[in-house]
Design a protein around this motif. Sequence first.
Motif, PDB file in Angstrom:
ATOM      1  N   ASN A 199       0.836  -1.204   0.000  1.00  0.00           N
ATOM      2  CA  ASN A 199       0.000   0.000   0.000  1.00  0.00           C
ATOM      3  C   ASN A 199       0.869   1.252   0.000  1.00  0.00           C
ATOM      4  OD1 ASN A 199      -1.972  -1.908   0.362  1.00  0.00           O
ATOM      5  ND2 ASN A 199      -2.250  -1.452   2.524  1.00  0.00           N
ATOM      6  N   ASN A 200       1.915   1.238   0.829  1.00  0.00           N
ATOM      7  CA  ASN A 200       2.866   2.358   0.861  1.00  0.00           C
ATOM      8  C   ASN A 200       3.401   2.616  -0.536  1.00  0.00           C
ATOM      9  OD1 ASN A 200       4.648   1.852   4.037  1.00  0.00           O
ATOM     10  ND2 ASN A 200       2.586   2.497   3.607  1.00  0.00           N
ATOM     11  N   TRP A 201       3.805   1.539  -1.179  1.00  0.00           N
ATOM     12  CA  TRP A 201       4.441   1.688  -2.485  1.00  0.00           C
ATOM     13  C   TRP A 201       3.471   2.282  -3.500  1.00  0.00           C
ATOM     14  CZ3 TRP A 201       7.208  -2.693  -5.747  1.00  0.00           C
ATOM     15  CH2 TRP A 201       8.088  -2.081  -6.641  1.00  0.00           C
ATOM     16  N   ALA A 202       2.233   1.773  -3.501  1.00  0.00           N
ATOM     17  CA  ALA A 202       1.248   2.294  -4.459  1.00  0.00           C
ATOM     18  C   ALA A 202       1.046   3.792  -4.246  1.00  0.00           C
ATOM     19  CB  ALA A 202      -0.073   1.550  -4.297  1.00  0.00           C
ATOM     20  N   TYR A 203       0.956   4.211  -2.998  1.00  0.00           N
ATOM     21  CA  TYR A 203       0.690   5.624  -2.727  1.00  0.00           C
ATOM     22  C   TYR A 203       1.899   6.497  -3.066  1.00  0.00           C
ATOM     23  CZ  TYR A 203      -0.225   9.922  -0.193  1.00  0.00           C
ATOM     24  OH  TYR A 203      -0.382  11.235   0.124  1.00  0.00           O
ATOM     25  N   VAL A 204       3.082   6.102  -2.601  1.00  0.00           N
ATOM     26  CA  VAL A 204       4.230   6.969  -2.882  1.00  0.00           C
ATOM     27  C   VAL A 204       4.526   7.004  -4.386  1.00  0.00           C
ATOM     28  CG1 VAL A 204       5.258   6.688  -0.606  1.00  0.00           C
ATOM     29  CG2 VAL A 204       6.018   5.220  -2.450  1.00  0.00           C
ATOM     30  N   ARG A 205       4.244   5.913  -5.071  1.00  0.00           N
ATOM     31  CA  ARG A 205       4.450   5.933  -6.515  1.00  0.00           C
ATOM     32  C   ARG A 205       3.487   6.914  -7.191  1.00  0.00           C
ATOM     33  NH1 ARG A 205       5.780   3.419 -10.818  1.00  0.00           N
ATOM     34  NH2 ARG A 205       3.703   2.809 -11.448  1.00  0.00           N
ATOM     35  N   ALA A 206       2.247   6.973  -6.681  1.00  0.00           N
ATOM     36  CA  ALA A 206       1.301   7.930  -7.252  1.00  0.00           C
ATOM     37  C   ALA A 206       1.790   9.357  -7.027  1.00  0.00           C
ATOM     38  CB  ALA A 206      -0.080   7.732  -6.637  1.00  0.00           C
ATOM     39  N   VAL A 207       2.289   9.646  -5.831  1.00  0.00           N
ATOM     40  CA  VAL A 207       2.780  11.000  -5.562  1.00  0.00           C
ATOM     41  C   VAL A 207       4.031  11.272  -6.388  1.00  0.00           C
ATOM     42  CG1 VAL A 207       3.666  12.551  -3.783  1.00  0.00           C
ATOM     43  CG2 VAL A 207       1.783  11.012  -3.257  1.00  0.00           C
ATOM     44  N   GLU A 208       4.891  10.271  -6.520  1.00  0.00           N
ATOM     45  CA  GLU A 208       6.113  10.463  -7.324  1.00  0.00           C
ATOM     46  C   GLU A 208       5.757  10.727  -8.791  1.00  0.00           C
ATOM     47  OE1 GLU A 208       8.018   6.814  -6.310  1.00  0.00           O
ATOM     48  OE2 GLU A 208       8.729   7.579  -4.395  1.00  0.00           O
ATOM     49  N   THR A 209       4.740  10.033  -9.297  1.00  0.00           N
ATOM     50  CA  THR A 209       4.306  10.274 -10.676  1.00  0.00           C
ATOM     51  C   THR A 209       3.716  11.672 -10.819  1.00  0.00           C
ATOM     52  OG1 THR A 209       3.741   7.944 -10.733  1.00  0.00           O
ATOM     53  CG2 THR A 209       2.978   9.270 -12.564  1.00  0.00           C
ATOM     54  N   LEU A 210       2.951  12.077  -9.817  1.00  0.00           N
ATOM     55  CA  LEU A 210       2.299  13.386  -9.862  1.00  0.00           C
ATOM     56  C   LEU A 210       3.318  14.516  -9.817  1.00  0.00           C
ATOM     57  CD1 LEU A 210      -0.507  14.808  -9.664  1.00  0.00           C
ATOM     58  CD2 LEU A 210      -0.249  14.726  -7.202  1.00  0.00           C
TER      59      LEU A 210
END
Lengths: 385, 197
Positions: A91-102
């Motif tokens: 879950n951490n990874w999915a969220y931080v990846r979304a912020v990193e993409t943004l």
Amino acid sequence: MRLVEPEGFGANGVGGGDGDERLLELSMGPQHPSTHGVFRMNVVLDGETVVRLQPVFGYLHRNHEKIAESQSYLASIPYTDRLDYFCSLSNNWAYVRAVETLAGIPVPERAEYIRVILAELTRLQNHTVFLGFLLGDMGGWGTALMYAFRQREEILDLFEALTGSRMMCNYMRFGGCRCELPSGWMEQARAVVAGYPAFLDEMEQLLVENEILVARTQGVGVVSAEKAVNAGLTGPILRAAGVDYDIRKVDRYGIYDRFSYRVPLGEHGDTYDRMMIRLLEMRESLKILQQAMADLPEGPILHSDVQVRNLCPPEGEAYCRVEAPKGELGFYLISDNTARPYRYRIRPPSLINLTLLEEMSLGMKIADVMVILGSIDIVLGEVDR
Amino acid sequence: MISAEQIREHVLHARPDAGLELISNLCPSCQDSLLVAAEDAVEVARLLRDDPELRLDYCSNVTGVDWPERPVRTPPGSAPAGQRMRAEVAARPGCFEVVYHLFSMSLKHGPVVLRMRTENRSDRVRLPSLTPIWHSAEFQEREVFDLYGIRFDGHPDLRRLLMWEEFEGHPMRKDYLPPAEDDVREPFAAARNRMVQ
């Protein structure tokens, strides 16, 4: 529990007209040992056969999305641990990846490797516990689950040594990871990975040829590939229906394109295939782990230029997803260039994988419903958010 | 990887009269989206799903977004790069948006972002349901109905998903005010009183 007249439920040709043809409406859950949390199903039964099933959600709803929209980007990371609380690191990874993409944040190579290692360890322990719970749902309560828990605890020990917490890990950050691996961690992790095949062999021997288990799972809760795709099923239960779709292969996110592993596929889309897929996926995860542990480079684990606190991504939006152990976990973020997300949305695999629960259960016995639900592998923290 | 602009042209080639507008996204994710007119949405969605070149057979994510009426902060066109979206948002009256993230499992491409907008935020909040095209939208459209109050025409079973039936209001709206503390302590008081009577 109440008796209902058969009109409207299509109980054609049932009973002899002396009152026995009435259907039984049964509310299963929210307090039930096999609903994996506070999940309720309204089941209409004709004898023991399911003629209608309606899932009821919301018992664990706390509007995570609303809470996340009122706080900073960073403050939501610990909250993502509580979605699928077996798999906090995914879950951490999915969220931080979304912020990193943004926000366009790069991630150092060492952090990418650590993320892969942790995500695959998470997949291992999730699938291990899944097998234990599924056996419990079939009536083998206790034994299989304890075997699974014993094995899982070795991985949770690793998580605790690294993050301070067995399950609520709160480990990843935008642009990397929170802290460096403690000394001796990698040796311990290698030992856990090296010991895993023996456990899998043992489990497989217990399961695969067990006559009762085969009878309870083969041909139960069948889903066709076409329906699975249209209903948005993802993860192992999609691949059990024979659809070759693994986001690690499709999106090649992180550094998954550097490893050699295969995607196991089922043929029948039944409960047996859904169970065996998990066993096979664990063996593939072990391959990824061995390669990632051998190649782990030195270097920083957090990108030095990233403003982790009070991050204000540029205006825009991003949808980003990972192959979590239960399916496609996606985060959709809209930024208005302030320190709080304008829109924060979680795409929960557990909820959407329940879309076909009724269809899988129709015509099955009531005892099979528990097995079918168990084979979907849901966590209510994620279903209800 | 097909761009949103190419998909727009492809759809307009098959259905020249369809209302389809490109909305660009200038942040690093570069995920542009297509705004489809509500009356054309079902037809366009079916085309996206069935077209042999697109085959967007998998609708992954469905969600709502609330855009309340806002004063214009920066006139459109004068905003610096990266801020154009706010200028657009601020310049238009309030609405609800529903966003669909589509992928192709057979051709392995995506995401394609499809959006629909309601006419306003009060009385004209109906949109066509895309559940008949993608079954995966069923629970998610129910959730959008529950938390945003958008009504989906053609949905097979439009009920609240997460909140209970007696609940009033739609909590994800930006102007939602939580009830007073007394009501929070006893959220089921109304339902219980009814049962006692």
